[in-house]
Structure formats: C-alpha cells, structure tokens
Design a protein around this motif. Structure first.
Motif, short mmCIF file in Angstrom:
data_model
loop_
_atom_site.label_atom_id
_atom_site.label_comp_id
_atom_site.label_asym_id
_atom_site.label_seq_id
_atom_site.Cartn_x
_atom_site.Cartn_y
_atom_site.Cartn_z
N UNK A 116 -2.71 13.75 -4.94
CA UNK A 116 -3.32 12.82 -5.77
C UNK A 116 -2.50 11.48 -5.98
N UNK A 117 -1.08 12.11 -6.53
CA UNK A 117 -0.22 11.13 -7.21
C UNK A 117 0.18 10.09 -5.77
N UNK A 118 0.32 10.83 -4.47
CA UNK A 118 0.78 9.83 -3.70
C UNK A 118 -0.32 8.79 -3.27
N UNK A 119 -1.63 9.43 -3.27
CA UNK A 119 -2.62 8.50 -3.00
C UNK A 119 -3.00 7.45 -3.75
N UNK A 120 -2.48 7.68 -5.13
CA UNK A 120 -2.67 6.33 -6.14
C UNK A 120 -1.61 5.58 -5.81
N UNK A 121 -0.27 6.13 -5.55
CA UNK A 121 0.78 5.38 -5.21
C UNK A 121 0.55 4.28 -3.89
N UNK A 137 -2.41 3.59 -2.97
CA UNK A 137 -3.55 2.58 -3.12
C UNK A 137 -2.90 1.51 -3.89
N UNK A 138 -1.73 1.67 -4.94
CA UNK A 138 -1.47 0.72 -5.49
C UNK A 138 -0.51 -0.17 -4.85
N UNK A 139 0.27 0.43 -3.69
CA UNK A 139 0.98 -0.54 -2.58
C UNK A 139 -0.14 -1.13 -1.96
N UNK A 140 -1.06 -0.86 -1.50
CA UNK A 140 -2.07 -1.60 -0.64
C UNK A 140 -2.77 -2.47 -1.48
N UNK A 141 -3.03 -2.36 -2.65
CA UNK A 141 -3.53 -3.33 -3.69
C UNK A 141 -2.50 -4.43 -3.73
N UNK A 142 -1.38 -4.35 -4.01
CA UNK A 142 -0.26 -5.45 -4.20
C UNK A 142 -0.29 -6.30 -2.83
N UNK A 143 -0.32 -5.35 -1.41
CA UNK A 143 -0.01 -5.96 -0.28
C UNK A 143 -1.34 -6.96 -0.15
N UNK A 144 -2.53 -6.48 -0.67
CA UNK A 144 -3.57 -7.38 -0.32
C UNK A 144 -3.71 -8.51 -1.20
N UNK A 145 -3.12 -8.37 -2.34
CA UNK A 145 -3.17 -9.49 -3.39
C UNK A 145 -2.00 -10.78 -2.68
N UNK A 146 -0.87 -10.15 -2.13
CA UNK A 146 -0.04 -11.03 -1.41
C UNK A 146 -0.65 -11.68 -0.23
N UNK A 160 -6.68 -3.17 4.85
CA UNK A 160 -6.04 -2.72 3.70
C UNK A 160 -6.98 -1.63 3.04
N UNK A 161 -8.26 -2.22 2.97
CA UNK A 161 -9.25 -1.35 2.29
C UNK A 161 -9.75 -0.12 2.84
N UNK A 162 -9.82 -0.18 4.02
CA UNK A 162 -9.66 1.08 4.86
C UNK A 162 -8.89 2.09 4.76
N UNK A 163 -7.43 1.68 4.69
CA UNK A 163 -6.20 2.43 4.47
C UNK A 163 -6.41 3.02 3.09
N UNK A 164 -6.89 2.36 2.19
CA UNK A 164 -7.00 2.84 0.88
C UNK A 164 -7.80 4.13 0.56
N UNK A 165 -9.12 3.72 1.15
CA UNK A 165 -10.10 4.69 1.31
C UNK A 165 -9.76 6.00 1.90
#
Length: 342
Positions: free
Chosen positions: A15-20, A22-31, A45-50
């Motif tokens: 779960x910790x890796x999944x959160x990390x 998701x956080x990385x994908x969120x930052x990449x999506x914002x960029x 990016x959204x599909x990879x997060x899910x």
C-alpha cells in the motif's frame, strides 16, 4: 466493546508503494497539464494510478481478526448453584418436629384430663356437702329432744343415766363438729407453717387389692365420712350400725381392719369385739383382723378394757380424715405394687 489498540498499527508495504506511485503519477499529470500536453497522456496516467491501487489491494495480506474485550462495567454475579438434594439431616429435623408436636398433644391431653378430674371432684364435693347438710338437720333434731328431756328430768334423777346421756350428747356434738368442718373444707393449722409449694397434680389413689374394711358405728355422720375417706384411698369398705350387724358381716367374709364404735345401743363395742374374736377363731383360723376402737374416752382404764376385749388400737372421736388415713396405713401399709410412682 472497544478495539484492542495495544500496539500502533503500520501501513503494509504494497500500500505504501501504491501511494508513492499515485503521488508520482499525480505530479507527472500536473506537469503535463502545465506544459499543455494532449488529454491522452492524462488518461494514461489515471489508468496507471488505478492499476497501482488494484495491485496494492491484491497484494495486501489478510486482516487479522479484531480482538474484542468486554468494556468496563458492573459485573454480573455468577450463576447460583443448584440447590442440594435433601439429605438425612432434613429427615432428622422433620422427625424431631413431629416428636415435639406429639409431646405437645400428650401434654394437652394430660391437661384436659386434669381439668376433667377437677370438675368431677368439684361435683362430688358439692353433692357430698349437700348430703352433709341433710345429715346435719337429721342429727340436730334428736339432740334438741335429748336436751329437752334432760331439762324435764327431776333434780334427784339418777346421776348415772344423766352422765350416760351427756356422754352421748358429747359424742354427737363432736360428730357434728367434724361434719361442719367437712362442709367448710377447713383443716386445723399445722404446728409449724411450711413454705408454700407449687401446686402439683394429685396422683390417683392406689387400689388396695384385697383390703376389706368394716366401719361399725350407729351414727350416720361417722359412717358417711369414714366410708368416703377410705374409699377414696382405694379400700373396699362395708358398714354396720350395730354389733349384731357387724357379727353378721363377719359370718359372710373376713375383714382386714374394723373400726369399732364403743358406745352403741344394745351390744356395745367392747362386747362386740369379744364375740368378734370368737367367731374369727371358729370360722377363719389363722386370720386375725385389726380391731380399732372409736371412742371419745381413752383413759388408761379404758385402754386396758380394750386390750382385754381383743382390740388392737383406738382412735379418739371426733377424728380428722387424715388421722383416720394415717391409722389405717399404719396397720395396713400398702404393698410395693400399690405404691403410686411419682
């Protein structure tokens, strides 16, 4: 109820890796959004997060069961133990109670018996007192006639006849004195007063087996009083009003004790006693009854005459009931079977 938080819980590694991720994908999506990238990149990016969340959920270990402990509060009492089955102790208590009830019933029966006996004695005493009063009236009439006869006698009358009449009057007056005391229920006071004791139930009189008594007296008062007293003591009692009648009774059966009045019309008690001994020797050899003189005169000369006639003892008149009982018991003591048990 509460959840046991005895130690601090930590997140599982997937779960910790999944959160990390998701956080990385969120930052990449914002960029990419800031650079004006195409929307296709954002969907990727959204599909990879899910996908990372689904993989983390699949990789999580099974959650251990939550241990529940009772919350603090009032404690309930332990369940009561089943009542023990009745044992021998209960039977013993029941038996003792039944025995106590039986003893109470026995005491009640005894109390009722004493009350009934007291009522019967009261009725008998009432009847006897009525008879006493009737006899008292009968005895007073001849006494008055004798006194009138003495008053009418001339002054030079024979002193012997006057003395005999006066002695007879004295004897009759003594009988009436005893009769009146019996009606009043009075007894002479004892010489030394004893402390009062608690009243106790009077024991039943013993049956004097085979003890036959004869009362020889021409006075109805003496006959009635003596017979009543002796029958209450359990004796078989017969009566005679003259010497001839007494000898006739001896012709039928022997007697253990005879109360012989000395002053009787016709054959007096001394002559009757002499003939009594002769008949006794002839008809009942080896048997000798006790002869007791009833007299108001008991001088030394009189006692010699009594002994010569075959008399054994004397009782002065008027006598008390207890004096009569004591005399008879002295000559005829009760046997061991006749003594009442306490």
């Amino acid at each position: 109820m509460r959840v046991d938080n005895g130690r601090q819980r930590r997140l599982p590694v997937p779960l910790r890796w999944a959160l990390l991720i998701q956080l990385a994908l969120l930052l990449a999506g914002l960029a990419l959004l800031a650079l004006g990238a195409a929307p296709g990149w954002l969907l990727l990016l959204l599909a990879l997060s899910l996908g990372s969340v689904a993989v983390a959920a699949w990789a999580l270990p099974a959650e251990p069961p939550v241990r529940l402990t009772p919350a603090a509060g009032p404690r309930l009492p332990p369940p009561a133990a089943a009542a023990p089955a009745p044992t021998g102790g209960g039977d013993e208590q029941l038996r003792r109670r039944l025995q106590s009830l039986e003893e109470d019933l026995v005491r009640c029966d005894q109390r009722v018996g004493r009350l009934a006996a007291g009522r019967a004695r009261a009725r008998e005493e009432s009847r006897l007192k009525s008879d006493y009063l009737t006899l008292l009236g009968r005895e007073l009439r001849p006494l008055r006639e004798q006194v009138e006869a003495l008053l009418q006698e001339p002054a030079d009358a024979a002193p012997g006849s006057r003395r005999a009449t006066l002695e007879e009057l004295r004897d009759r007056l003594g009988d009436l004195e005893v009769l009146l005391e019996g009606i009043a229920g009075s007894e002479p006071p004892p010489a030394a007063a004893a402390p009062a004791a608690a009243p106790a139930a009077a024991p039943a009189p013993p049956v004097r087996r085979g003890r036959r008594l004869l009362i020889v007296d021409d006075g109805p008062v003496n006959l009635m009083l003596a017979r009543q007293v002796l029958e209450r003591e359990g004796y078989e009692v017969r009566t005679a009003t003259s010497g001839a009648e007494a000898l006739a009774c001896l012709e039928q059966v022997p007697f253990d004790l005879v109360l012989m009045d000395i002053f009787m019309p016709g054959m007096d008690g001394v002559e009757t006693s002499r003939r009594w001994r002769d008949v006794e020797i002839e008809r009942y050899p080896g048997q000798r009854s006790v002869l007791v003189a009833l007299t108001a005169n008991a001088s030394a000369e009189d006692r010699k005459r009594f002994v010569a006639a075959g008399l054994d003892d004397y009782l002065a008149k008027p006598y008390r009931p207890q004096q009569l009982i004591d005399l008879v018991n002295r000559w005829l003591p009760p046997s061991r079977e006749e003594v009442p048990h306490p």
